[in-house]
Design a protein around this motif. Structure first.
Motif, mmCIF file in Angstrom:
data_model
loop_
_atom_site.group_PDB
_atom_site.id
_atom_site.type_symbol
_atom_site.label_atom_id
_atom_site.label_comp_id
_atom_site.label_asym_id
_atom_site.label_seq_id
_atom_site.Cartn_x
_atom_site.Cartn_y
_atom_site.Cartn_z
ATOM 1 N N MET A 13 10.306 12.829 4.957
ATOM 2 C CA MET A 13 9.468 12.344 6.046
ATOM 3 C C MET A 13 8.441 11.345 5.515
ATOM 4 N N VAL A 14 7.775 11.683 4.441
ATOM 5 C CA VAL A 14 6.741 10.822 3.870
ATOM 6 C C VAL A 14 7.359 9.508 3.378
ATOM 7 N N ALA A 15 8.518 9.590 2.730
ATOM 8 C CA ALA A 15 9.183 8.377 2.243
ATOM 9 C C ALA A 15 9.604 7.478 3.406
ATOM 10 N N THR A 16 9.882 8.062 4.548
ATOM 11 C CA THR A 16 10.250 7.262 5.714
ATOM 12 C C THR A 16 9.005 6.702 6.393
ATOM 13 N N LEU A 64 1.453 5.891 6.989
ATOM 14 C CA LEU A 64 1.497 6.746 5.808
ATOM 15 C C LEU A 64 0.090 7.115 5.346
ATOM 16 N N GLN A 65 -0.802 6.133 5.256
ATOM 17 C CA GLN A 65 -2.180 6.415 4.835
ATOM 18 C C GLN A 65 -2.855 7.366 5.818
ATOM 19 N N GLY A 66 -2.689 7.103 7.099
ATOM 20 C CA GLY A 66 -3.298 7.959 8.113
ATOM 21 C C GLY A 66 -2.782 9.382 8.049
ATOM 22 N N TYR A 67 -1.471 9.533 7.906
ATOM 23 C CA TYR A 67 -0.886 10.874 7.817
ATOM 24 C C TYR A 67 -1.420 11.611 6.587
ATOM 25 N N LEU A 68 -1.409 10.961 5.436
ATOM 26 C CA LEU A 68 -1.866 11.628 4.213
ATOM 27 C C LEU A 68 -3.328 12.039 4.311
ATOM 28 N N THR A 104 3.891 14.779 13.115
ATOM 29 C CA THR A 104 5.051 15.060 12.262
ATOM 30 C C THR A 104 6.298 15.355 13.088
ATOM 31 N N GLY A 105 6.146 16.153 14.128
ATOM 32 C CA GLY A 105 7.305 16.490 14.954
ATOM 33 C C GLY A 105 7.887 15.280 15.654
ATOM 34 N N ALA A 106 7.031 14.478 16.271
ATOM 35 C CA ALA A 106 7.511 13.289 16.969
ATOM 36 C C ALA A 106 8.128 12.299 15.984
ATOM 37 N N LYS A 111 0.831 -1.211 0.000
ATOM 38 C CA LYS A 111 0.000 0.000 0.000
ATOM 39 C C LYS A 111 0.862 1.255 0.000
ATOM 40 N N SER A 112 1.975 1.231 0.720
ATOM 41 C CA SER A 112 2.872 2.395 0.728
ATOM 42 C C SER A 112 3.426 2.645 -0.669
ATOM 43 N N ARG A 113 3.744 1.587 -1.393
ATOM 44 C CA ARG A 113 4.256 1.735 -2.760
ATOM 45 C C ARG A 113 3.229 2.463 -3.619
#
Length: 174
Positions: free
Chosen positions: A33-36, A44-48, A159-161, A15-17
């Motif tokens: 950050m997103v790539a990590t 990643l899905q939750g953040y986006l 994002t900061g953490a 899914k990340s791909r």
């Protein structure tokens, strides 16, 4: 020192791909950050999704950046402070506005109250009283904006953490 490495879209889990490939197709590149975050498809899905949702808040962009600066100053993420300083400048904030925001305040009393609330939501949410809420409403802040503070603080904490955990530093911006 980096503790987790960014993933190339081709090396990311399922899914990340897909998510990273979509970002590359739309924007040409994926931030560090997103790539990590791609190590965890759920994160990643939750953040986006959360990041997209928070772009619809009713908090004016310059004030949103002031809040982000105050919260990131408290968290201590140099990467986020750098990014939000650039965004604040792009939103028209002066160096004095930025400095005051990093101190958790503003020359505008209404804004100062909302910024202070954001820092308290991060640092000591149990201390917020009915009187605090009444004061915010008396200053003209509606319930939607007050509620959106929690989302904005939460996104900044995420994002900061994350950046602090992985060891992402401002000089690594590509």
């Amino acid at each position: 020192m980096r503790r987790l490495q960014a993933l190339d879209p081709a090396d990311a889990p399922g899914k990340s791909r897909e998510l990273l490939s979509d970002i590359v197709a739309r924007h040409g590149e994926v931030g560090d950050m997103v790539a990590t975050m791609a190590h965890s498809p759920a994160l990643l899905q939750g953040y986006l999704d959360f990041s997209r949702a928070m772009k619809r808040v009713k908090i004016p962009r310059p004030l949103s950046e002031k809040i982000s600066l105050a919260v990131q100053e408290w968290i201590g993420c140099a990467m986020c402070l750098s990014a939000h300083t650039e965004a604040a400048q792009a939103a028209g904030l002066s160096e004095a506005d930025i400095a005051m925001a990093r101190q958790g305040t503003s020359t505008d009393a209404r804004e100062a109250a909302l910024i202070a609330l954001a820092v308290r939501v991060l640092a000591e949410p149990s201390s917020i009283t009915d009187e605090d809420m009444a004061e915010l409403r008396a200053l003209g802040w509606n319930d939607r904006v007050i509620a959106e503070i929690v989302g904005l603080v939460s996104l900044n904490l995420l994002t900061g953490a994350f950046n602090l955990l992985i060891g992402l530093e401002p000089q690594e911006i590509s």
